[in-house]
Design an enzyme around this catalytic site. Sequence first.
Site, mmCIF file in Angstrom:
data_model
loop_
_atom_site.group_PDB
_atom_site.id
_atom_site.type_symbol
_atom_site.label_atom_id
_atom_site.label_comp_id
_atom_site.label_asym_id
_atom_site.label_seq_id
_atom_site.Cartn_x
_atom_site.Cartn_y
_atom_site.Cartn_z
ATOM 1 N N SER A 44 0.823 -1.214 0.000
ATOM 2 C CA SER A 44 0.000 0.000 0.000
ATOM 3 C C SER A 44 0.856 1.263 0.000
ATOM 4 O O SER A 44 0.460 2.279 -0.599
ATOM 5 C CB SER A 44 -0.948 -0.010 1.202
ATOM 6 O OG SER A 44 -0.222 -0.135 2.403
ATOM 7 N N GLU A 66 11.227 -9.090 -4.395
ATOM 8 C CA GLU A 66 11.703 -7.846 -3.765
ATOM 9 C C GLU A 66 13.182 -7.970 -3.406
ATOM 10 O O GLU A 66 13.961 -7.033 -3.607
ATOM 11 C CB GLU A 66 10.875 -7.535 -2.518
ATOM 12 C CG GLU A 66 9.440 -7.144 -2.856
ATOM 13 C CD GLU A 66 8.524 -7.025 -1.658
ATOM 14 O OE1 GLU A 66 7.475 -6.401 -1.811
ATOM 15 O OE2 GLU A 66 8.844 -7.553 -0.582
HETATM 16 C C1 5RP Z 1 5.273 -6.937 0.384
HETATM 17 C C2 5RP Z 1 6.050 -6.127 1.346
HETATM 18 C C3 5RP Z 1 5.554 -4.773 1.681
HETATM 19 O O1 5RP Z 1 6.560 -3.854 1.468
HETATM 20 C C4 5RP Z 1 5.133 -4.756 3.120
HETATM 21 O O2 5RP Z 1 4.182 -5.771 3.344
HETATM 22 C C5 5RP Z 1 4.573 -3.386 3.521
HETATM 23 O O3 5RP Z 1 3.302 -3.217 2.975
HETATM 24 P P1 5RP Z 1 2.442 -1.917 3.186
HETATM 25 O O4 5RP Z 1 3.156 -0.796 2.499
HETATM 26 O O5 5RP Z 1 1.118 -2.252 2.566
HETATM 27 O O6 5RP Z 1 2.321 -1.683 4.673
HETATM 28 O O7 5RP Z 1 7.065 -6.523 1.851
HETATM 29 O O8 5RP Z 1 5.804 -8.214 0.219
#
Ligand code: 5RP
Length: 218
Positions: free
Chosen positions: A30, A103
């Site tokens: 997000s 990632e």
């Molecule tokens: C996805 C991730 C995201 O960066 C992590 O979950 C943070 O998400 P958000 O910005 O929705 O809080 O590692 O695999």
Amino acid sequence: MGADDAKKRAAFAALEYLQDVRIVGVGTGSTVNHFIDALKSIKARLDGAVSSSEASTARLKALGIPVLDLNAAGELPVYVDGADEANRRLQLIKGGGGALTREKIVAAVSKSFICIVDQTKLVEILGGFPLPVEVIPMARSYVARELVKLGGRPDWRQGYVTDNGNQILDVHGLRILDPPALEQEINQITGVVCVGIFARRAADLLLVGHEDRVEKIV
Ligand code: 5RP
């Protein structure tokens, strides 16, 4: 003001670091969705983006930003991504959105990794957020038993399949005092594809969105 405004503030602050950048690495989540929205204002000078997930790819394409194959793009100048937890040593837990493997690959090939979070993600000790571990499906139970030996309580993210066709164990109950060591230890369990500790390749810059400002931690 809520956490989402703080996420947006951190995301838009990352634009400052893209001044000479033609190809940008883009994470998932997000907070990154706000960053993708921010890219709209500079898309005319971008050759494109390398994406870490199918979800971010769809969002980038919807904005008319070309999505490039990492193998063709080579080393990237900047990668921007969120995190589930971050400490002041710029070590992270990632993978809440399930995209940890791609990632970590994009982070590995990027000269600079800028992590964007809101203030609720900043912690003293990593591990309060359940640690995601991507596993080959047939190894799931074996890996879970090995993670129990390390003091964790693995929980299978049932019904979820990663972009790579694998499964995720979310490991509860860890207090991660030495993130690089635990990252290496879990990486070595047969059947583990990727662990969501980003410490051996930590972020280079953490942009933390607060209610009224963005804190920069290097
Ligand atoms: C996805 C991730 C995201 O960066 C992590 O979950 C943070 O998400 P958000 O910005 O929705 O809080 O590692 O695999």
